[in-house]
Design an enzyme around this catalytic site. Structure first.
Site, short mmCIF file in Angstrom:
data_model
loop_
_atom_site.label_atom_id
_atom_site.label_comp_id
_atom_site.label_asym_id
_atom_site.label_seq_id
_atom_site.Cartn_x
_atom_site.Cartn_y
_atom_site.Cartn_z
N ASN A 1 0.87 -1.17 0.00
CA ASN A 1 0.00 0.00 0.00
C ASN A 1 0.91 1.23 0.00
OD1 ASN A 1 -1.77 2.06 0.53
ND2 ASN A 1 -2.31 1.39 2.60
N LYS B 1 0.15 4.30 -0.35
CA LYS B 1 -0.45 5.53 0.22
C LYS B 1 -0.17 6.71 -0.73
CE LYS B 1 -0.14 3.28 4.62
NZ LYS B 1 -0.09 3.35 6.07
N HIS C 1 -9.56 1.37 4.67
CA HIS C 1 -8.30 1.53 5.40
C HIS C 1 -8.54 2.49 6.57
CE1 HIS C 1 -4.23 2.64 6.44
NE2 HIS C 1 -3.84 1.54 5.81
N GLU D 1 -6.86 4.82 7.76
CA GLU D 1 -6.55 6.23 7.51
C GLU D 1 -7.73 6.94 6.83
OE1 GLU D 1 -2.75 5.72 5.53
OE2 GLU D 1 -1.88 5.09 7.43
N GLU E 1 -5.77 -4.93 10.47
CA GLU E 1 -4.69 -3.97 10.71
C GLU E 1 -4.97 -3.20 12.00
OE1 GLU E 1 -2.58 -2.71 6.84
OE2 GLU E 1 -4.44 -1.58 6.94
N GLY F 1 2.43 2.00 10.76
CA GLY F 1 3.44 3.04 10.64
C GLY F 1 4.17 3.36 11.93
N SER G 1 3.08 -2.44 10.27
CA SER G 1 4.52 -2.57 10.51
C SER G 1 5.06 -3.96 10.17
CB SER G 1 4.88 -2.17 11.95
OG SER G 1 4.57 -0.82 12.16
P1 PGA Z 1 2.71 0.04 7.59
O1 PGA Z 1 1.28 0.35 6.93
O2 PGA Z 1 3.19 -1.27 7.03
O3 PGA Z 1 3.56 1.20 7.20
O4 PGA Z 1 2.49 -0.04 9.08
C1 PGA Z 1 0.34 -0.67 6.73
C2 PGA Z 1 -0.93 -0.12 6.15
O5 PGA Z 1 -1.28 1.02 6.47
O6 PGA Z 1 -1.62 -0.78 5.35
#
Ligand code: PGA
Length: 249
Positions: A10, A12, A93, A95, A163, A169, A208
């Site tokens: 992903n 982003k 997601h 976010e 997640e 992150g 992560s």
């Molecule tokens: P990350 O993000 O691997 O940077 O923690 C995962 C995601 O948001 O899908």
């Protein structure tokens, strides 16, 4: 039921033309691991260029509108993603659930739109840190999943991504026991809902995932792959994650 591992990046809000070389390197590595399904969800502006650069490799988007067309300034429909050559879409997601205040109902409609267009839909669920600390992670995620699942009976084009929001992150990951408990509970909910077919729906872990923890995460029974943010941006980080999935295939 045997399930092929699925590893999806992903990106982003990262990715311009200069990054197509990175996509090419990832696609080459994916071709060397035919036992794993690999894809990259990139900015919509880059989909068509990426598809042209790496034909046969799965490219996708990170969101979709729930309608096919209309007066929705700035939005992209599932049909448009497919038309650009995309074959995957991430919906729900955290976010977006957070910043765009997307409700479970909206996420459900987006999942349905993605399936209608023939895309592989990766439906994200996950709990916040206060919810985890209050001991409510399991019921919260299962409620979220129940309300976000498409109403279609054929969910063959669906994958779930668990997640935990606090792991995204941050460099923190859920413990293997917590991942195991959550993925097993999600599996049960899917089989309760879809019968045997629920055993074929892939459940990814996200938050992560890095080269140094991927193998442990992939060894959990109901972990069928990963949704990877930061570590998918560089081929040198993402390729070892693909290779770790191949070893568990
Ligand atoms: P990350 O993000 O691997 O940077 O923690 C995962 C995601 O948001 O899908």
């Amino acid at each position: 039921m045997a399930r092929r591992k699925l590893v999806v990046g992903n990106w982003k809000m990262h990715g311009v033309g200069a990054d197509v070389a990175e996509i090419r390197a990832i696609a080459d590595a994916a071709a060397r691991a035919p036992e794993v399904d690999v894809g990259l969800c990139i900015p919509a502006t880059l989909i068509e260029r990426a598809v042209r650069a790496v034909p046969g490799f799965s490219i996708g988007a990170q969101d979709v509108h729930f309608l096919d067309r209309g007066a929705h300034t700035g939005c992209t429909s599932a049909e448009m993603i497919a038309d650009a050559g995309g074959s995957i879409v991430i919906v729900g997601h955290s976010e977006r659930r957070d910043a765009q205040k997307e409700s479970d109902e909206e996420v459900r409609s987006k999942s349905e739109a993605g399936l209608r267009a023939g895309l592989l839909v990766i439906l994200c669920v996950g709990e916040s840190l206060p919810v985890r600390e209050a001991g409510d992670a399991l019921p919260t995620v299962l409620r979220q999943l129940q309300a976000s699942l498409p109403r279609e009976t054929d969910l063959a084009g669906l994958a779930i991504a668990y997640e935990p929001i606090w792991a995204i992150g941050t460099g923190k990951t859920a413990t293997i026991d917590d991942v195991d408990e959550m993925h097993s509970a999600i599996r049960k909910q899917l089989t309760d809902r879809c019968g045997d077919a629920g055993g074929g729906i892939r459940i990814l872990y996200g938050g992560s995932v890095k080269p140094n923890n991927a193998a442990d995460i992939f060894s959990v029974t109901d972990v069928d792959g990963a949704l990877v943010g930061g570590a998918s941006l560089k081929a040198s980080d993402f390729i070892p994650i693909i290779e770790a999935a191949a070893l568990k295939a």
